[in-house]
Motif scaffolding. Sequence first.
Motif, PDB file in Angstrom:
ATOM      1  N   MET A   1      24.520  29.663  16.396  1.00  0.00           N
ATOM      2  CA  MET A   1      23.802  28.777  15.637  1.00  0.00           C
ATOM      3  C   MET A   1      22.461  29.508  14.933  1.00  0.00           C
ATOM      4  N   ASP A  72      13.146  22.221  -0.410  1.00  0.00           N
ATOM      5  CA  ASP A  72      13.935  21.073  -1.180  1.00  0.00           C
ATOM      6  C   ASP A  72      14.154  21.262  -2.646  1.00  0.00           C
ATOM      7  N   VAL A 131      27.833  18.773   1.301  1.00  0.00           N
ATOM      8  CA  VAL A 131      28.047  18.600   2.773  1.00  0.00           C
ATOM      9  C   VAL A 131      26.837  18.853   3.546  1.00  0.00           C
ATOM     10  N   GLU A 132      26.069  19.566   3.291  1.00  0.00           N
ATOM     11  CA  GLU A 132      25.010  19.942   4.123  1.00  0.00           C
ATOM     12  C   GLU A 132      23.735  18.870   3.644  1.00  0.00           C
ATOM     13  N   GLN A 134      21.671  15.192   3.060  1.00  0.00           N
ATOM     14  CA  GLN A 134      21.574  13.954   3.324  1.00  0.00           C
ATOM     15  C   GLN A 134      21.968  13.424   1.990  1.00  0.00           C
ATOM     16  N   ARG A 140      21.469  16.007  -4.539  1.00  0.00           N
ATOM     17  CA  ARG A 140      22.973  15.508  -4.357  1.00  0.00           C
ATOM     18  C   ARG A 140      23.222  14.882  -5.916  1.00  0.00           C
TER      19      ARG A 140
ATOM     20  N   MET B   1      14.585  17.349   4.185  1.00  0.00           N
ATOM     21  CA  MET B   1      15.252  18.602   4.952  1.00  0.00           C
ATOM     22  C   MET B   1      14.959  17.983   6.406  1.00  0.00           C
ATOM     23  N   VAL B   3      15.888  14.659   9.502  1.00  0.00           N
ATOM     24  CA  VAL B   3      16.821  13.462   9.814  1.00  0.00           C
ATOM     25  C   VAL B   3      15.923  12.682  10.599  1.00  0.00           C
ATOM     26  N   HIS B  43      25.337  12.880   9.898  1.00  0.00           N
ATOM     27  CA  HIS B  43      24.432  13.596   9.497  1.00  0.00           C
ATOM     28  C   HIS B  43      24.610  15.045   9.525  1.00  0.00           C
ATOM     29  N   LEU B  45      25.864  18.998  11.498  1.00  0.00           N
ATOM     30  CA  LEU B  45      25.663  19.718  12.817  1.00  0.00           C
ATOM     31  C   LEU B  45      24.289  19.885  13.023  1.00  0.00           C
ATOM     32  N   HIS B  46      23.672  20.495  12.084  1.00  0.00           N
ATOM     33  CA  HIS B  46      22.489  21.099  12.030  1.00  0.00           C
ATOM     34  C   HIS B  46      21.367  20.193  12.096  1.00  0.00           C
ATOM     35  N   THR B  47      21.314  19.220  11.518  1.00  0.00           N
ATOM     36  CA  THR B  47      20.288  18.051  11.371  1.00  0.00           C
ATOM     37  C   THR B  47      20.258  17.287  12.874  1.00  0.00           C
ATOM     38  N   ARG B 122      31.952  10.443   4.693  1.00  0.00           N
ATOM     39  CA  ARG B 122      31.635  11.815   4.701  1.00  0.00           C
ATOM     40  C   ARG B 122      32.846  12.636   4.637  1.00  0.00           C
ATOM     41  N   ASN B 128      33.921  19.503   6.998  1.00  0.00           N
ATOM     42  CA  ASN B 128      32.488  19.456   7.006  1.00  0.00           C
ATOM     43  C   ASN B 128      31.844  20.362   8.073  1.00  0.00           C
ATOM     44  N   GLU B 132      29.461  23.814   7.718  1.00  0.00           N
ATOM     45  CA  GLU B 132      28.252  24.150   8.348  1.00  0.00           C
ATOM     46  C   GLU B 132      28.486  25.573   9.332  1.00  0.00           C
ATOM     47  N   GLN B 185      32.369  12.869  -0.924  1.00  0.00           N
ATOM     48  CA  GLN B 185      30.972  13.088  -0.779  1.00  0.00           C
ATOM     49  C   GLN B 185      30.423  13.599  -2.179  1.00  0.00           C
TER      50      GLN B 185
END
Lengths: 210, 210
Positions: A1, A72, A131-132, A134, A140, B1, B3, B43, B45-47, B122, B128, B132, B185
Motif C-alpha cells: 500500500m 486537488d 475511478v480514484e 469521489q 470528475r 481528497m 472521505v 469509496h 480502497l485508498h480512501t 461505480r 476498480n 487502485e 462512472q
Amino acid sequence: MAVKSVVSKTLVQTRRKTAAGDAPLPPPRERILAVARDLFYRHGLHTVGVELIAEAAQTNKMTLYRHFKSKDELVVEYARGLAAEGDAVWERLAEAHPDNPGKRLDAWVDHVEQVLTSNVERGCALANAAVELQPDHPARAVIEAYKQRKREHLVKLFADSHYRDPELLADEVFLLFEGARISIQCGGRGPALRVVKMLRDLLARAARDG
Amino acid sequence: MAVKSVVSKTLVQTRRKTAAGDAPLPPPRERILAVARDLFYRHGLHTVGVELIAEAAQTNKMTLYRHFKSKDELVVEYARGLAAEGDAVWERLAEAHPDNPGKRLDAWVDHVEQVLTSNVERGCALANAAVELQPDHPARAVIEAYKQRKREHLVKLFADSHYRDPELLADEVFLLFEGARISIQCGGRGPALRVVKMLRDLLARAARDG
DNA sequence: GGGTGGCGGTACTGACCGGTAACACCCGTT
DNA sequence: AACGGGTGTTACCGGTCAGTACCGCCACCC
C-alpha cells in the motif's frame, strides 16, 4: 500500500538551467505538470504525493504550491491536460481529412491501433482517475465532459460516413475501446490486441444508407 | 481528497446481539468483510481506512487485526470474495441449464442486463480495485485470474453454442461488458444501457457452424 | 468454578502527507 | 545600485492512518 520513491533526487540546478549549462529547463509549472502526468498515470493519484512530484520536477513543494493552490487543483489540471490532448487528436483528424469522412474514419482506427499497441500498461489515464476520485471531485466533471465529447465525435464520424445507426455504432465502438483499455490492467492483454480487428469487421459489416 | 465519515457510530451492542435482543449478528469476520465490500466499492480502497470499516462493522480495529494481519490482506480477501461471487454466477448458470447451451447463453445475457440496470454506479468492483492497486499487490493476481476465468467461461459458452469463432466473439462480448461498466462512472450511462441490445444483435448476427 | 479464548475499548506510536512560514537567493529591470 | 518578483531551502504544523499494547469483559466448556 505504498509507493517507494525511485525518483532521482540528485539535482544541482539553479534557475531553468543545470549547473553544467545544459539545455534550459521549461518553467516550473510545465515541469510539474509533465511529471504529474507521468507519476499520476503510472502509480495513481492517491499513492503519489506532492513532494514526490515536486522533486521529480526538479523543484520543491513551495514552488508547486505557488502554481497550484492544492493537490486537488493539480489533479484538475492533470485531467484538463489529458482531455486537451485527446481533443487535439480529433482536431488533427478533422484537419487532415476535412471532407473525406472515410479517410477520417480509417485514420481514427489507425490511431486506436497505435494507442492499444504502444505502452499503455495502465489503460486510459482519465478513466483511472475517475475511478480514484469521489463523484464530487471537480476533476470528475472534466473527465465526464471529455468522454461525452469523445462519444459525440464518434457519432459524427459515423454519421458523416453514412452509417445507418451512428448512435448505436458509436456506443458500440466506444465501449469496445474503453473495455480494451480497462481490461489491459486486469491481465488480459489478449482481447485488447484483437480489438482493432473487431473494429474493422464491425465497420465493414455495419449497414450504411448510401 | 478526503472521505468524510458518514457512518453511524451509535452502536450499543455486546457480543453478536444488540442490547435490545434483536437478531444475532454474524461473527465479526463476516461483518467486516461485508462492510469492507460496501465501503471499498463505494469509496475506493485508498480512501477507506481500517478504523472506519471496523466501526461500521460494529466492532473495532483490534478485532479486525485479529482476523486480517494487514489492510492488504483484507483487500485480498475482499477481492477473493468478489471473485467467488462472480464464479458462483457461472456455476448457477451451468446447473440451471446443464445440457442446453442456448438457454445458458440467454440466461447469461439476462444476467448482464440485470447487472447493468441495477445500482452499479461505480462499475466493476474488481476492475476498480485493479486500477487502485500497484501491479505487484497480491490482490492483483486474484483479480487477473478471475477475469481470465470469466473470459474462458465466455469462450466455452460460445463454443458450446456452436459459434464459428468463439474466441473472438468472447473477446468482443467481454470488452463490451467491461467497457460498459467502466464507462458508467465516466458519466456516460447511456452507452451502458444499450449494451444489452448490442449483445443480442451481435449474437444474432454472428455466424454459427451447425 | 476456574480456565481459556474470543471480543470490545482505549490509548498509543510512528510514519506519512498536505499545506504553510520564513528566509536566502538569483535575475532582470530601472 | 537599488529594487522586486519568481524561485530554492529548510523547518515546521496538524491531521490521518496503519498497526500495536494492554486491559477488561463475557461466554463457553471441562
